[in-house]
Enzyme design. Structure first.
Site, PDB file in Angstrom:
ATOM      1  N   GLN A  70       0.834  -1.203   0.000  1.00 47.70           N
ATOM      2  CA  GLN A  70       0.000   0.000   0.000  1.00 47.70           C
ATOM      3  C   GLN A  70       0.866   1.249   0.000  1.00 47.70           C
ATOM      4  O   GLN A  70       0.618   2.208  -0.748  1.00 47.70           O
ATOM      5  CB  GLN A  70      -0.900   0.050   1.248  1.00 47.70           C
ATOM      6  CG  GLN A  70      -1.978  -1.007   1.251  1.00 47.70           C
ATOM      7  CD  GLN A  70      -1.491  -2.268   1.939  1.00 47.70           C
ATOM      8  OE1 GLN A  70      -0.331  -2.670   1.797  1.00 47.70           O
ATOM      9  NE2 GLN A  70      -2.358  -2.908   2.706  1.00 47.70           N
ATOM     10  N   TYR A  79       3.930   1.526  -1.022  1.00 45.60           N
ATOM     11  CA  TYR A  79       4.593   1.624  -2.319  1.00 45.60           C
ATOM     12  C   TYR A  79       3.641   2.245  -3.345  1.00 45.60           C
ATOM     13  O   TYR A  79       3.994   3.179  -4.059  1.00 45.60           O
ATOM     14  CB  TYR A  79       5.040   0.231  -2.782  1.00 45.60           C
ATOM     15  CG  TYR A  79       5.735   0.247  -4.120  1.00 45.60           C
ATOM     16  CD1 TYR A  79       7.102   0.492  -4.210  1.00 45.60           C
ATOM     17  CD2 TYR A  79       5.019   0.070  -5.298  1.00 45.60           C
ATOM     18  CE1 TYR A  79       7.740   0.538  -5.440  1.00 45.60           C
ATOM     19  CE2 TYR A  79       5.647   0.114  -6.530  1.00 45.60           C
ATOM     20  CZ  TYR A  79       7.004   0.349  -6.593  1.00 45.60           C
ATOM     21  OH  TYR A  79       7.629   0.410  -7.808  1.00 45.60           O
ATOM     22  N   ASP A  80       2.419   1.714  -3.389  1.00 44.01           N
ATOM     23  CA  ASP A  80       1.437   2.225  -4.354  1.00 44.01           C
ATOM     24  C   ASP A  80       1.155   3.706  -4.140  1.00 44.01           C
ATOM     25  O   ASP A  80       1.014   4.470  -5.087  1.00 44.01           O
ATOM     26  CB  ASP A  80       0.116   1.448  -4.231  1.00 44.01           C
ATOM     27  CG  ASP A  80       0.262   0.033  -4.758  1.00 44.01           C
ATOM     28  OD1 ASP A  80       1.260  -0.228  -5.475  1.00 44.01           O
ATOM     29  OD2 ASP A  80      -0.608  -0.800  -4.447  1.00 44.01           O
ATOM     30  N   LEU A  84      30.187 -20.161 -24.443  1.00 42.64           N
ATOM     31  CA  LEU A  84      31.065 -20.974 -23.594  1.00 42.64           C
ATOM     32  C   LEU A  84      31.295 -22.362 -24.167  1.00 42.64           C
ATOM     33  O   LEU A  84      30.395 -22.953 -24.757  1.00 42.64           O
ATOM     34  CB  LEU A  84      30.438 -21.137 -22.202  1.00 42.64           C
ATOM     35  CG  LEU A  84      30.299 -19.880 -21.345  1.00 42.64           C
ATOM     36  CD1 LEU A  84      29.460 -20.183 -20.115  1.00 42.64           C
ATOM     37  CD2 LEU A  84      31.678 -19.366 -20.942  1.00 42.64           C
ATOM     38  N   LYS A  88      24.868 -21.544 -13.960  1.00 39.37           N
ATOM     39  CA  LYS A  88      24.634 -21.234 -15.367  1.00 39.37           C
ATOM     40  C   LYS A  88      23.121 -21.128 -15.554  1.00 39.37           C
ATOM     41  O   LYS A  88      22.412 -22.132 -15.573  1.00 39.37           O
ATOM     42  CB  LYS A  88      25.232 -22.319 -16.272  1.00 39.37           C
ATOM     43  CG  LYS A  88      25.180 -21.940 -17.748  1.00 39.37           C
ATOM     44  CD  LYS A  88      25.970 -22.938 -18.578  1.00 39.37           C
ATOM     45  CE  LYS A  88      26.058 -22.551 -20.035  1.00 39.37           C
ATOM     46  NZ  LYS A  88      24.786 -22.246 -20.666  1.00 39.37           N
ATOM     47  N   ARG A 102      21.434 -11.114 -27.476  1.00 37.63           N
ATOM     48  CA  ARG A 102      22.763 -11.551 -27.871  1.00 37.63           C
ATOM     49  C   ARG A 102      22.942 -11.486 -29.389  1.00 37.63           C
ATOM     50  O   ARG A 102      23.991 -11.094 -29.881  1.00 37.63           O
ATOM     51  CB  ARG A 102      22.969 -12.981 -27.370  1.00 37.63           C
ATOM     52  CG  ARG A 102      24.322 -13.544 -27.639  1.00 37.63           C
ATOM     53  CD  ARG A 102      24.450 -14.906 -26.978  1.00 37.63           C
ATOM     54  NE  ARG A 102      25.784 -15.411 -27.185  1.00 37.63           N
ATOM     55  CZ  ARG A 102      26.205 -15.940 -28.322  1.00 37.63           C
ATOM     56  NH1 ARG A 102      25.383 -16.009 -29.352  1.00 37.63           N
ATOM     57  NH2 ARG A 102      27.442 -16.363 -28.445  1.00 37.63           N
ATOM     58  N   CYS A 106     -16.507 -43.551 -12.198  1.00 34.01           N
ATOM     59  CA  CYS A 106     -15.240 -43.960 -11.601  1.00 34.01           C
ATOM     60  C   CYS A 106     -14.632 -45.119 -12.405  1.00 34.01           C
ATOM     61  O   CYS A 106     -15.304 -46.119 -12.661  1.00 34.01           O
ATOM     62  CB  CYS A 106     -15.471 -44.392 -10.158  1.00 34.01           C
ATOM     63  SG  CYS A 106     -14.015 -45.131  -9.410  1.00 34.01           S
TER      64      CYS A 106
HETATM   65  S1  IVH Z   1      29.706 -16.141 -18.938  1.00 32.95           S
HETATM   66  C1  IVH Z   1      32.577 -14.973 -21.848  1.00 32.95           C
HETATM   67  N1  IVH Z   1      28.250 -16.822 -16.871  1.00 32.95           N
HETATM   68  O1  IVH Z   1      25.372 -19.332 -21.035  1.00 32.95           O
HETATM   69  C2  IVH Z   1      31.630 -15.614 -20.965  1.00 32.95           C
HETATM   70  N2  IVH Z   1      27.362 -17.159 -19.046  1.00 32.95           N
HETATM   71  O2  IVH Z   1      26.318 -21.234 -23.026  1.00 32.95           O
HETATM   72  C3  IVH Z   1      30.282 -15.540 -21.481  1.00 32.95           C
HETATM   73  N3  IVH Z   1      25.074 -18.058 -19.073  1.00 32.95           N
HETATM   74  O3  IVH Z   1      25.991 -17.015 -23.597  1.00 32.95           O
HETATM   75  C4  IVH Z   1      29.254 -16.067 -20.630  1.00 32.95           C
HETATM   76  N4  IVH Z   1      24.828 -18.160 -16.890  1.00 32.95           N
HETATM   77  O4  IVH Z   1      23.976 -16.617 -21.999  1.00 32.95           O
HETATM   78  C5  IVH Z   1      28.326 -16.768 -18.215  1.00 32.95           C
HETATM   79  N5  IVH Z   1      27.049 -17.328 -14.943  1.00 32.95           N
HETATM   80  C6  IVH Z   1      27.124 -17.276 -16.297  1.00 32.95           C
HETATM   81  C7  IVH Z   1      26.071 -17.687 -17.135  1.00 32.95           C
HETATM   82  C8  IVH Z   1      26.222 -17.622 -18.509  1.00 32.95           C
HETATM   83  C9  IVH Z   1      24.243 -18.372 -18.062  1.00 32.95           C
HETATM   84  C10 IVH Z   1      24.732 -18.216 -20.498  1.00 32.95           C
HETATM   85  C11 IVH Z   1      25.147 -17.049 -21.359  1.00 32.95           C
HETATM   86  C12 IVH Z   1      26.111 -17.617 -22.375  1.00 32.95           C
HETATM   87  C13 IVH Z   1      25.682 -19.032 -22.392  1.00 32.95           C
HETATM   88  C14 IVH Z   1      26.774 -19.936 -22.908  1.00 32.95           C
END
Ligand code: IVH
Length: 685
Positions: A37, A39-40, A86, A120, A141, A415
C-alpha cells in the site's frame, strides 16, 4: 512547459529514490521494506507529479517500467564488445583437461588465481548499456556482434536497475546477464495464457526469450521476469574489476541482481565438488532453471592473457553442463487413480524417459483443471522435469509436435474402478468417486486405517494390505477383524509368528477410542483434530450418528463443511452397514473422557484460577469438560462460575466485581457428580 517549483523537483527526486530502493529490496534482495500500500501510494504521488510537470519525468523513473506502445520491429544494436559463448565440460575429466589447457598457457599462475564458480542460468542472454549509471539500451545476444534493441521490454523487469546504485560507475558500461522466469512465474503465466486462449510456452527459457521479443512491452510488463548479471565490459574491452569475484561483488553493490550460490575455488577438485552439490542438491530447490555451472578463471589479468579461442569462446571460462533435468517424451495415456477419500487423481503414463538420471514413466497431473490449463492431450509430446528433488512433473505439451491424432482429455463421469458416479463438490478442484466401497479406495483406505495416528495396527504395511486384498480376505476395514492366522500362513512371506503377531495387533486395535476410528475411516475433511473434537463431544458412535448437520456444526472447532461431510457420510446406508459390522466385531465405539452431552455442566462456562487443594489445572479442566462444561481463561459476564483455589489473583477480583459466583474444589466435585470417572458405555453390547 510550466515552471516546476523547486520543492516539487526535490519531492520527485526523493520519490524516485525511495521507489527505486523499494524495487531493489523487493526484486533483488527479496526483502521488501515498504508495504504494498505504501509503495502504491508513493508511486501514484510520483505519477501525479510527472503528469503535472512532464519535465520532471526522466527515463530512470520507476514509473517508466510500465511498458511502451507497440513497436514495429527491433532495431539492430552493435555490442560494445563481442558477446561470447562458452565451451562445455560434461564431467570432471573434461574439467581437468580444461585446466591443463590453461596451465599450458599461463603455467602455475592459475593456481595463484583460482576460480570463481557460478550458476549457469537457463534463460535469455541480455546486454544492458549504462551511460553514467543510467540504463540506455538493452540488447539481445543476436549473433554475438550485433543483437536487437529490446530496451522497452527489459525496462519492465523490476530487478533491472534503471539507474545503478552505489558509486564509481564507469561513464559507459555494458552489463551482461540472463533474463529468466522462475518456475512459479512460468506456471502462472501459462495459466493466464490458457485462460486467454493463447498457446502455452514449452519451458521457462522459451518464455523468457519470447518475452524479450514481445512487440508490446505492456504485455512483457505483466510477466514475472527476473535478471541475473554475471559479466561487465568497458568500451576498450576491459573489465571494471581485478577479479571475477570482485566483479560480481561490484555488480551487486550497484544494485544488479547476482545469482546465489557463487563461490571461490582454489582447485578444479573444489569446483567439481561445488558442481556436484549444485547438481544434486541445490538445483532441485532453486525455483528457477539452470543447465550447469560456469567455472571462470578468477584473475582478470590472467583472463586477458588466456584470451579467446576461434573468436567465439573464452579460454578462461567453461560451462560444467549438467544432465538435463528436463526431457521431452510422449504422453501415452492419462489414467486416474482413486485415493482413500475417493479423490480421483489423473496421472500421466509416459513413454519411459531419462530425466536427470532417473527413468520417469508416471507423473501426477493433480486435477482436471491443471490438465485443461496446460491443454494436455493424450498422444502429445510433453516436457517432463523433476522439480523439487524427485517428483516428476509435466511442464506442458510441445504443440508444434502435434499431428492431429492427439486426444483432448476429460475427467471420466464414472469412476474407472467401480463405475460409480464422479462428482465435484462446490468449487473444490478435486473430483470424487461417490462410492464409499469403491475398490480403488480400499487399498489407500486400509493403509490409512492402519496408520499410526489412526488405529495404529503394527505390522499392517502397504505390502501386507495389498496381499490381503489380492487374496480376497478383505474388502473393507471390518473384514480385517475376521482375518485368521491360518489364512495368513497360507500367504507368501508369512511365518506363523508374524501371522499371529498381525492378528493380535488387529485385535488390539479394537480398543482404540472412537476418535481414532473416526479419523481412520477417512471421512472427507475429517482430520485427526476434528475427529477428536467430535468424539469428545458425542462420546459414542451412536450419539454422533444421530446428530444433525446443524448440531455437528455447533461443536467447537467444527465448521459447516466438516459437519456437512460427517452428516452425509453417516447418512449413507453402506456406511451404516459398515458401522454395524464394526460393532459386531467388538470394536470400542466410544471415547473415554468424552463430554457428557447431557451432563450436569452442559451449557456452563467455567473459569479455574489459583491452586486447587487436590486437582491439577488439567484434571479440573477435564472434570468440567466431561460434565459437559467449557473452560475459558478469562472472567466475563458470561462466566457461569469461577473455581478458585489458593492464591487466586485478578480473576477472583474480576469475578467479585462482576458478581460471578465463586466456588471451591469440593463444590466443583459436587456439581460434577463428585468427580467420578464418566465412563460412556453406549453402543457396545
Ligand atoms: S559467462 C565470456 N556466466 O550461457 C563468458 N554465461 O552457453 C560468457 N550463461 O551465452 C558467458 N549463466 O547466456 C556466463 N554465470 C554465467 C552464465 C552464462 C548463463 C549463459 C550465457 C552464455 C551461455 C553460454
Amino acid at each position: 512547459m510550466s515552471a516546476v517549483p523547486d520543492t516539487t523537483t526535490q519531492r520527485a527526486a526523493e520519490l524516485k529514490r525511495v521507489l527505486a530502493r523499494a524495487q531493489y529490496e523487493y526484486y533483488v534482495l527479496d526483502q521488501p521494506a515498504l508495504s504494498d500500500q505504501e509503495y502504491d501510494r508513493l508511486f501514484r504521488e510520483l505519477q501525479a507529479i510527472e503528469e503535472a510537470y512532464p519535465g520532471v519525468r526522466a527515463d530512470d523513473s520507476p514509473t517508466q517500467r510500465v511498458g511502451a506502445p507497440v513497436q514495429s520491429a527491433f532495431q539492430p544494436h552493435r555490442h560494445l564488445v563481442r558477446m561470447l559463448s562458452l565451451d562445455n565440460a560434461f564431467d570432471q575429466g573434461e574439467l581437468e583437461a580444461w585446466e591443463q589447457s590453461i596451465e599450458r598457457v599461463v603455467g602455475d599462475a592459475i593456481h595463484r588465481s583460482g576460480y570463481t564458480v557460478e550458476l549457469k542460468i537457463d534463460g535469455a542472454a541480455i546486454a544492458l548499456t549504462y551511460r553514467d549509471g543510467v540504463l540506455v539500451t538493452a540488447t539481445t545476444r543476436g549473433d554475438g556482434t550485433e543483437g536487437e534493441d529490446v530496451t522497452a521490454n527489459v525496462r519492465t523487469i523490476r530487478g533491472v536497475p534503471l539507474r545503478l546504485m552505489g558509486s564509481g560507475h564507469p561513464p559507459l558500461l555494458e552489463i551482461r546477464g540472463e533474463v529468466y522466469l522462475p518456475f512459479a512465474g512460468f506456471e502462472r503465466m501459462n495459466e493466464a495464457r490458457v485462460a486467454a486462449g493463447e498457446p502455452v510456452y514449452v519451458n521457462p527459457r522459451n518464455a523468457a526469450a519470447g518475452s524479450m521479443r514481445q512487440l508490446d512491452s505492456s504485455i512483457t510488463a505483466q510477466r514475472p521476469l527476473r535478471f541475473f548479471g554475471y559479466a561487465a565490459v568497458l568500451p576498450d574491452g576491459g573489465v571494471p574489476a581485478k577479479s571475477q569475484w570482485e566483479l560480481l561483488e561490484t555488480l551487486a553493490s550497484w544494485g544488479i541482481p547476482v545469482a546465489p550460490h557463487r563461490a571461490r575455488c582454489h582447485t578444479i577438485a573444489e569446483a567439481t565438488a561445488w558442481a556436484h552439490t549444485i547438481e544434486h542438491e541445490t538445483r532441485a530447490v532453486l525455483g528457477f532453471a539452470i543447465d550447469g555451472g560456469v567455472v571462470k578463471v578468477n584473475d582478470i589479468a590472467l583472463q586477458d592473457e588466456l584470451g579467446i579461442r576461434n573468436d567465439r569462446t573464452p579460454r578462461w571460462a567453461v560451462a560444467r553442463k549438467f544432465a538435463p533435468d528436463m526431457a521431452v517424451t510422449r504422453l501415452n495415456k492419462i489414467e486416474v487413480n482413486v485415493g482413500r477419500t475417493g479423490v480421483l487423481t489423473p496421472f500421466a503414463v509416459l513413454e519411459p524417459v531419462d530425466v536427470g538420471g532417473a527413468t520417469v514413466t508416471y507423473a501426477s497431473l493433480h486435477n482436471a483443471d491443471q490438465i485443461a490449463a496446460k491443454d494436455l492431450r493424450e498422444g502429445d509430446s510433453v516436457q517432463v522435469v523433476r522439480a523439487g528433488d524427485v517428483i516428476p512433473y509435466v511442464l506442458g505439451p510441445v504443440p508444434e509436435k502435434r499431428d492431429g491424432t492427439e486426444r483432448p482429455w476429460r475427467m471420466p463421469e464414472l469412476c474407472p474402478r467401480c463405475g460409480s458416479e464422479v462428482r465435484r463438490f462446490g468449487d473444490d478442484v478435486a473430483s470424487y468417486c461417490t462410492n464409499v466401497a469403491c475398490p480403488g479406495r480400499q487399498l489407500e483406505g486400509l493403509v490409512h486405517f492402519a496408520a499410526k495416528e489412526a488405529m495404529d495396527i503394527d505390522g499392517l504395511s502397504y505390502a501386507r494390505i495389498q496381499q490381503l486384498l489380492d487374496a480376497g480376505y478383505v474388502h473393507d476395514v471390518a473384514d480385517l477383524y475376521d482375518v485368521t492366522v491360518e489364512q495368513l500362513v497360507a500367504l507368501d512371506r508369512f511365518g506363523r509368528k508374524s501371522a499371529e503377531n498381525l492378528v493380535a495387533a488387529i485385535a488390539a486395535s479394537k480398543q482404540q477410542p472412537l476418535s481414532r476410528l473416526l479419523f481412520g475411516l477417512g471421512v472427507r475433511h475429517v482430520g485427526a483434530q476434528a475427529a477428536q473434537l467430535l468424539a469428545k463431544q458425542y462420546g459414542t458412535l451412536d450419539a454422533m450418528m444421530a446428530a444433525s448437520p446443524a448440531q455437528l456444526g455447533e461443536v467447537r472447532g467444527i465448521g459447516d463443511i466438516i459437519a456437512a461431510s460427517v452428516a452425509s457420510w453417516f447418512a449413507d446406508p453402506t456406511v451404516q452397514a459398515l458401522m454395524e459390522r464394526l460393532r459386531g466385531r467388538g470394536l470400542r465405539l466410544d471415547e473415554p473422557n468424552a463430554v457428557q452431552a447431557d451432563g450436569p455442566l452442559t451449557g456452563f462456562t467455567v473459569v479455574i484460577t489459583g491452586t486447587l487443594p487436590t486437582l491439577s489445572r488439567g484434571d479440573a479442566t477435564a472434570l468440567v469438560e466431561r460434565a459437559g462444561g467449557r473452560v475459558t481463561s478469562s472472567v466475563s459476564k458470561k462466566t457461569s462460575f469461577v473455581v478458585a483455589g489458593e492464591e487466586a489473583g485478578s480473576k477472583l477480583d474480576k469475578a467479585r466485581e462482576l458478581g460471578v459466583e465463586v466456588i471451591d474444589e469440593a463444590e466443583l466435585r459436587r456439581r460434577t457428580d463428585g468427580g467420578r470417572e464418566q465412563t460412556v458405555t453406549a453402543g457396545t453390547t
